[in-house]
Design an enzyme around this catalytic site. Structure first.
Site, short mmCIF file in Angstrom:
data_model
loop_
_atom_site.label_atom_id
_atom_site.label_comp_id
_atom_site.label_asym_id
_atom_site.label_seq_id
_atom_site.Cartn_x
_atom_site.Cartn_y
_atom_site.Cartn_z
N GLY A 50 47.02 40.59 40.27
CA GLY A 50 46.25 39.94 39.22
C GLY A 50 44.84 40.47 39.05
N ARG B 134 41.10 43.63 43.28
CA ARG B 134 42.13 43.82 44.30
C ARG B 134 42.87 45.14 44.09
NH1 ARG B 134 45.45 38.71 45.45
NH2 ARG B 134 43.54 38.27 46.59
N ARG C 251 40.55 46.00 29.31
CA ARG C 251 40.67 44.55 29.43
C ARG C 251 40.81 44.19 30.92
NH1 ARG C 251 44.13 42.34 24.23
NH2 ARG C 251 43.26 43.81 22.69
N ARG D 92 54.97 42.93 42.95
CA ARG D 92 53.76 42.13 42.74
C ARG D 92 53.23 41.64 44.08
NH1 ARG D 92 50.22 38.34 41.23
NH2 ARG D 92 50.67 36.16 41.65
N GLY E 231 50.21 38.98 45.40
CA GLY E 231 49.31 37.97 44.85
C GLY E 231 49.15 36.80 45.78
N MET F 125 51.89 32.16 39.13
CA MET F 125 51.79 32.19 37.68
C MET F 125 52.38 33.42 36.98
SD MET F 125 47.94 30.58 37.24
CE MET F 125 48.13 30.26 35.49
N GLU F 126 53.00 34.35 37.71
CA GLU F 126 53.46 35.58 37.03
C GLU F 126 54.84 36.11 37.45
OE1 GLU F 126 49.09 35.25 37.09
OE2 GLU F 126 50.39 35.74 38.78
N ASP G 139 47.47 30.57 49.79
CA ASP G 139 46.02 30.28 49.86
C ASP G 139 45.71 28.80 49.75
OD1 ASP G 139 46.49 29.79 47.20
OD2 ASP G 139 45.03 31.26 46.45
#
Length: 263
Positions: A21, A25, A43, A86, A88, A196-197, A219
């Site tokens: 995300g 990172r 972006r 991913r 995260g 969320m992804e 977390d």
């Protein structure tokens, strides 16, 4: 070919990519690569390429939430990426995996809006089995030097994050509103954590013929019964993030070697 949103050229992209995300990172992960170079920062999408254990990899940030992340996944696959992992963070549903733990997502509950516009309700968001197997093996090896079974758990260094595997939940909302998110039902059904992804990653990859997996550092707690003051900046969480990054890098390198051997 130029990808108009990520602002990367397909000829610069390897077949393997870590997605995360946070652009910061992505830069942090890139420092673990040899010959790392930044291709673009457009972006929320920041792209690096380099090598790890001989494998050419990309590291790309995708921002927060499924819609923007899906744009990243789509353009990466169009640019030639065939394997995505991913890394995260997520909120846990169980005291078995407190902050500082690591979970490999085998599938994702589609509680987001984005994937409903891509596939019918009921269509599953599932990780690729080879990517998942590579992630599980790497996650259990990092920091311990071996694969830890349940019987061997006590022999693993106490500072090594606990590694779990299971279903995660993908949501759109980070903060609560007046509508209830059915966290308790997800927990009762056996989901381990919420983020969320991941559902977007799995659905886009399935639709476009790529393979994908995901690993998240816990977390905090998504379960209100367990919730404490949210603090993602603890040493335990930092160690879990380092653990998942190393596991993802090792997994991608292992997959690259396997693919090369099968050619």
């Amino acid at each position: 070919m130029l990808m108009p949103i990520l602002q990367i050229h397909s000829e610069d992209m390897p077949a393997y990519a870590i997605v995360c995300g946070d652009p910061a990172r992505a830069e942090k992960i890139s420092r673990k690569l040899e010959d790392a170079r930044e291709l673009a920062f457009s972006r929320e999408y920041r792209t690096f390429v380099g090598t790890y254990e001989g494998a050419q990899l990309a590291v790309v940030s995708h921002g927060v939430g499924s819609p923007g992340a899906a744009v990243c996944f789509e353009e990466l696959i169009r640019a030639g990426v065939t394997t995505l992992i991913r890394v995260g963070t997520a909120g846990s549903y169980t005291a078995d995996y407190p902050a500082g733990s690591v979970i490999v997502s085998t599938a994702a509950v589609r509680s987001d809006g984005l994937t409903r516009q891509l596939v019918p309700d009921g269509f599953p968001a599932v990780a690729d089995i080879d990517v998942t197997s590579a992630l599980v093996a790497a996650a259990r090896e990092v920091g311990s030097g071996k694969v830890a079974t349940e019987d061997e758990a006590s022999s693993v260094d106490a500072h090594t994050p606990k590694v779990g595997t299971g279903i995660t939940v993908t949501l759109d909302a980070f903060f609560t509103g007046v509508e209830d998110i059915p966290h308790r039902k997800y927990k009762q059904a056996g989901a381990l954590a919420a983020e969320m992804e991941i559902a977007a990653l799995y659905i886009v990859s399935t639709l476009r013929g790529a393979r994908a997996g995901a690993i998240v550092a816990i977390d905090g707690f998504a379960d209100s019964d367990l919730a404490a003051e949210y603090d993602p900046h603890t040493d335990a969480v930092a160690k879990a993030v380092e653990h998942e990054i190393e596991a993802a890098l090792r997994a991608l390198a292992a997959l690259a070697r396997q693919d090369q051997a099968q050619q």
